[in-house]
Every structure is written in structure tokens, then in C-alpha cells.
Enzyme design. Structure first.
Site, mmCIF file in Angstrom:
data_model
loop_
_atom_site.group_PDB
_atom_site.id
_atom_site.type_symbol
_atom_site.label_atom_id
_atom_site.label_comp_id
_atom_site.label_asym_id
_atom_site.label_seq_id
_atom_site.Cartn_x
_atom_site.Cartn_y
_atom_site.Cartn_z
ATOM 1 N N HIS A 177 48.798 54.010 52.406
ATOM 2 C CA HIS A 177 49.603 54.824 53.926
ATOM 3 C C HIS A 177 50.901 54.656 54.578
ATOM 4 O O HIS A 177 51.475 55.453 54.701
ATOM 5 C CB HIS A 177 48.871 54.621 54.636
ATOM 6 N N HIS A 215 40.176 43.711 45.619
ATOM 7 C CA HIS A 215 41.301 43.132 46.035
ATOM 8 C C HIS A 215 40.548 43.070 47.422
ATOM 9 O O HIS A 215 40.060 42.446 48.198
ATOM 10 C CB HIS A 215 42.615 44.071 46.385
ATOM 11 N N GLU A 254 39.604 39.612 50.174
ATOM 12 C CA GLU A 254 40.255 39.987 51.182
ATOM 13 C C GLU A 254 38.817 40.867 51.935
ATOM 14 O O GLU A 254 39.645 40.683 52.997
ATOM 15 C CB GLU A 254 41.433 39.990 50.957
ATOM 16 N N HIS A 283 45.108 37.666 41.187
ATOM 17 C CA HIS A 283 43.370 37.925 41.889
ATOM 18 C C HIS A 283 42.506 37.268 40.235
ATOM 19 O O HIS A 283 41.336 36.931 40.877
ATOM 20 C CB HIS A 283 43.447 38.666 41.856
HETATM 21 CO CO CO Z 1 46.970 40.376 46.842
#
Ligand code: CO
Length: 299
Positions: A126, A184, A214, A246
Site C-alpha cells: 500500500h 510473515h 508477526e 526469518h
Molecule cells: Co520481518
């Protein structure tokens, strides 16, 4: 009522208007609008500081150049942290989307297709939309700047992504073994794409799970499902374009709170697969399709 005396002035007015229009058009042409069309592609990824992750970007770069021969391809990275880290430690100067677009503007590109290499339409996507929009129609700048959707945007994308990822699950995996995909996750409303992905994967294979680092679903939620089904083995795969920090640490690392450690402690044997989705040709094809559709508007 018919008024013959009106005819002449009307005709004169029409002729004058025509003349003014012609003059205005030629004036506009003489002041920049005659620039030749110059199309370009800007590929935008979140970025990764891990050298092992670069293979993902190289694969996308190769496939995009092959799909659109003759169209210059540039890169930009949305993560400022990554850009700073690369500049400091790698001595590599990476562009932000705004910096890359500004350079393309100076190089007289008139039409730029920006392809978001993100996984979901979240915060990065966005912000990229806003940045691209600001560059469209600037004086002496690009006439059009369009942004291609990230990997998972529509119902069709979800179906294609599921097939693309499933085609790359290691062949050794048996049906009663789980596949846990690590997305993620985000605080952005776009996080809803992860539970959505869970639905779409579940339609094809009831032992595939989507968790996030997250956002939601969390690893705890995934673990509860694995326990319910008495799963003994789980393949861990990133649902991220690169197998970066990650994947290597939060997913497959040896720390106590890594997914591998948590699941192993719960009695589930883990098989980490350190490959980002951008290493899979079928996944890259979806981004390329989105780019193709953005470019198709420049006719
Ligand atoms: Co991250």
C-alpha cells in the site's frame, strides 16, 4: 424561432474555437508531449541482507527479462532497515522505490510498470501504491506509473499460489506428514490473506498449515491443530519470497523459540526447507502475470 442573423456569428465562433483548439494542441506538442514512449519495469521487493537470499531475486530478474525482452528492468527495496544494512555492511547502495522512480523519471521513462514482489497486499504494497501514484503525471515526468499486484491478491491468485507452492513440497513428504508454511504476518488489515491462504491450502491438502511470525494465525494455533491430528512429522517452509533471516532463524534456527525447536519439543519431527517462494518458477510466473497485466495498460 428562426433567427437568420445568428448564423454568421455562430459560424465565426465555431471557427475561432477550432483555431484555438488546434493552436493549443500544437503548443502542447511543442512543449514536451512529443516525447517518445519509453517503457520500463521496476521490480520492488522488501529486501534481504542475507547473501543466500539473493538467489530469489536473481531468479525473478532472469524470468522478468526473458518475459519482456527489450524493456529495461530496475530494482528497488521497500525496507529501509535492509537498505541501510546493505549500505553499511555490504557497501551496496540499494534504491528505495521513490529513488528508483526519480532516476527513471530523469532517464525519460514515460511509462513504468512497478511490480510488487511482496506476498500479500499489506503495508509495503500500500505504501508502494501511494509512492507510485505520486510519480504519475509529474511535470516532465512519467505519464503513467502502474503497480502490479503482489503474489496473493485475488481468488485466482490464491488458487495458483497453492498449486505453485504444493508443486515444490519435497517429494519425500508423505500424506500423513504436515507441511507448515511460515508467512510473515502483519498488523496491517492485509494480514487476512494468511487465514485465507490456510483455507485455500486446506481445500487441497488437509495437512498443510499456514502460520505467521508477526500476525495470525500464530504458531500456537498451528501447533494445536498438529496435536489434534497427532502429526508426527512436519516440513517447515517459508511462505516468503526469500529464505532470509526469518526462515533461517525464526523458522529453522536452534534458538529455543524457533518453530523447529517449539515443534520438536512437542514431539514433532521437523524437516526445514530453506527455500524462498521466489526460487520456485511457478510462483515467479504469478508475479510475471501480474506485471504483464500492468504493462498491458500501456497501449
Ligand atoms: Co520481518
Amino acid at each position: 424561432m428562426y433567427k437568420p442573423y445568428c448564423r454568421k456569428p455562430r459560424l465565426a465562433a465555431i471557427l475561432t474555437t477550432c483555431l484555438v483548439l488546434v493552436l493549443t494542441a500544437s503548443f502542447a506538442l511543442a512543449h514536451g508531449d512529443e516525447r517518445p514512449v519509453k517503457k520500463g519495469i521496476l521490480l520492488v521487493a522488501f529486501g534481504s541482507s542475507m547473501p543466500e537470499a539473493q538467489v530469489s531475486f536473481e531468479n525473478i530478474d532472469t524470468k522478468v527479462k526473458k518475459a519482456f525482452p527489450g524493456v529495461p528492468v530496475r530494482w528497488a527495496y521497500t525496507s529501509k532497515i535492509i537498505r541501510n544494512k546493505m549500505a553499511k555492511e555490504g557497501g551496496k547502495s540499494l534504491d528505495s522505490p521513490a529513488a528508483a522512480l526519480s532516476k527513471m523519471m530523469d532517464e525519460d521513462f514515460t511509462h513504468v510498470a512497478v511490480q510488487s514482489l511482496h506476498t500479500i497486499p499489506g503495508e509495503e504494497y500500500h505504501s508502494l501504491l501511494k509512492t507510485a501514484h505520486e510519480f504519475q503525471g509529474m511535470p516532465k515526468g512519467m505519464k503513467r506509473v502502474l503497480v502490479g499486484y503482489p503474489l496473493m491478491a485475488s481468488h485466482e491468485d490464491m488458487l495458483k499460489t497453492v498449486d505453485a507452492v504444493m508443486a515444490n513440497i519435497p517429494k519425500a513428504r508423505k500424506n500423513d506428514e504436515a507441511v507448515v508454511l511460515m508467512g510473515h504476518g502483519t498488523h496491517h488489515p492485509g494480514n487476512i490473506y494468511y487465514p485465507a491462504a490456510q483455507y485455500y491450502f486446506g481445500q487441497k491438502d488437509a495437512n498443510i498449515y499456514v502460520g505467521t511470525v508477526e500476525g495470525a494465525p500464530s504458531l500456537d494455533e498451528v501447533l494445536a491443530e498438529l496435536k489434534k491430528k497427532n502429526i508426527k512429522t512436519a516440513y517447515l517452509m517459508p511462505l516468503m519470497s526469500v529464505a532470509g533471516d526469518h526462515a533461517r532463524n525464526d523458522m529453522a534456527g536452534n534458538e529455543d523459540d524457533s518453530w523447529k525447536s517449539v515443534l520438536t519439543k512437542a514431539g514433532i519431527k521437523c524437516v526445514p526447507v530453506l527455500k524462498g517462494t521466489a526460487e520456485f518458477d511457478q510462483v515467479v510466473d504469478i508475479w510475471v502475470e501480474h506485471l504483464k497485466s500492468a504493462l498491458s495498460h500501456f497501449k
